[in-house]
Motif scaffolding. Structure first.
Motif, PDB file in Angstrom:
ATOM      1  N   THR A 131       0.850  -1.189   0.000  1.00 10.22           N
ATOM      2  CA  THR A 131       0.000   0.000   0.000  1.00 10.22           C
ATOM      3  C   THR A 131       0.883   1.234   0.000  1.00 10.22           C
ATOM      4  N   VAL A 133       1.847   4.762   0.928  1.00 13.00           N
ATOM      5  CA  VAL A 133       1.527   5.704   2.004  1.00 13.00           C
ATOM      6  C   VAL A 133       2.208   7.025   1.697  1.00 13.00           C
ATOM      7  N   LYS A 158       5.072   9.314   9.692  1.00 11.26           N
ATOM      8  CA  LYS A 158       4.741   8.270   8.723  1.00 11.26           C
ATOM      9  C   LYS A 158       5.152   6.896   9.230  1.00 11.26           C
ATOM     10  N   THR A 161       1.866   1.977   7.367  1.00 10.15           N
ATOM     11  CA  THR A 161       0.449   1.912   7.020  1.00 10.15           C
ATOM     12  C   THR A 161      -0.283   3.242   7.099  1.00 10.15           C
ATOM     13  N   SER A 162       0.352   4.288   7.624  1.00  6.25           N
ATOM     14  CA  SER A 162      -0.362   5.556   7.760  1.00  6.25           C
ATOM     15  C   SER A 162       0.609   6.728   7.728  1.00  6.25           C
TER      16      SER A 162
END
Length: 276
Positions: A131, A133, A158, A161-162
């Motif tokens: 993913t 980010v 950071k 995942t986010s």
């Protein structure tokens, strides 16, 4: 001719160490580059084999997971074109290996060597199971705070995942609403210093925290210590240099302070604290 043949490091890697200087002249894409007042971006083919550059490691390591890349070459210059820094470069990806794709958001980092320059470059990020980010627009940098609204500034925090913005008040302001995600930033009080969103009363003052329970705010006042009046004028009280004085009785006249009255000149044998 070599300039026009070698267009990216995906092609040039096998001869990079033979024609190392050529690497410094690769043209940077228009969406990437080095900018800033006094920052010179010379990423163009005309500099091939003529410009010596060194990697700016404090800017980060540049584009990652690239199969091909170009160099962003830059330096700081003063007035009149005077060179005030070494020539530096950062990698920017132009192509990615299988399983990776070019990031949709440019990486932006301020150089710690060519201090006038902020460098934007491209990374390759994993696709498929991974993913991507990216930092929010309000705080695009993970290394420095970015001014936002209402006298705030933010930095990107950071993880894998986010990516979220962490806020604080700009210098010259302090947070009067501790505990909230978004600080409420008020102008620094008189006789105080406000940096990184924190207020500290200056030496020679005592601090009072004014708690407004209904509004959930705490404002600070810094009051000058009382003065001792003598023939030559006022001798200002002071406070300990290594802590915030929280009451007026923390103020004192130092034992070393010379004082003059009608009887003559004297000083206290020990620090004389104010009493109420």
């Amino acid at each position: 001719m070599l300039n026009k043949i070698i267009k990216s490091f995906g092609i040039c890697l096998s001869i990079l160490f033979i024609y190392n200087n050529c690497a410094y002249g690769i043209t940077a894409a228009s969406s990437v580059g080095a900018t800033g007042t006094g920052c010179i971006d010379f990423s163009d083919e005309s500099t091939c084999n003529t410009i010596e550059c060194v990697l700016d490691r404090t800017s980060g390591i540049g584009g990652q997971n690239c199969s091909g890349y170009e160099l962003i070459c830059y330096r700081s210059e003063g007035s009149g074109g005077a060179t005030i820094s070494t020539n530096y470069y950062v990698k920017s990806c132009t192509s990615c290996p299988t399983g990776y794709t070019l990031s949709t958001t440019l990486k932006s980092v301020k150089s710690n060597y060519a201090t006038a320059c902020t460098v934007k470059f491209k990374n390759c990020v994993e696709v498929g199971g991974g993913t991507t980010v990216e930092c929010p627009d309000a705080c695009p940098s993970e290394t420095e705070y970015t001014p936002t609204t209402l006298n705030r500034e933010a930095i990107c925090e950071k993880t894998a995942t986010s990516a979220t913005c962490k806020y604080r008040c700009q210098d010259g302001f302090y947070n009067i609403a501790p505990g909230r995600v978004l600080p409420t930033c008020a102008s620094c009080a008189a006789h105080a210093t406000c940096t990184d969103g924190i207020i500290l009363c200056n030496r020679g003052t005592w601090r009072k925290n004014n708690n407004n329970v209904s509004q959930g705010t705490i404002t600070v006042t810094c009051t000058l210590c009382p003065a001792l009046i003598n023939v030559t004028g006022a001798v200002m009280g002071t406070t300990a240099p290594d802590k915030q004085a929280l009451k007026v009785t923390d103020c004192y006249i130092p034992a070393s302070q010379r004082i003059k009255d009608a009887s003559g000149t004297f000083n206290f044998i020990e620090d004389c604290y104010y009493s109420e």
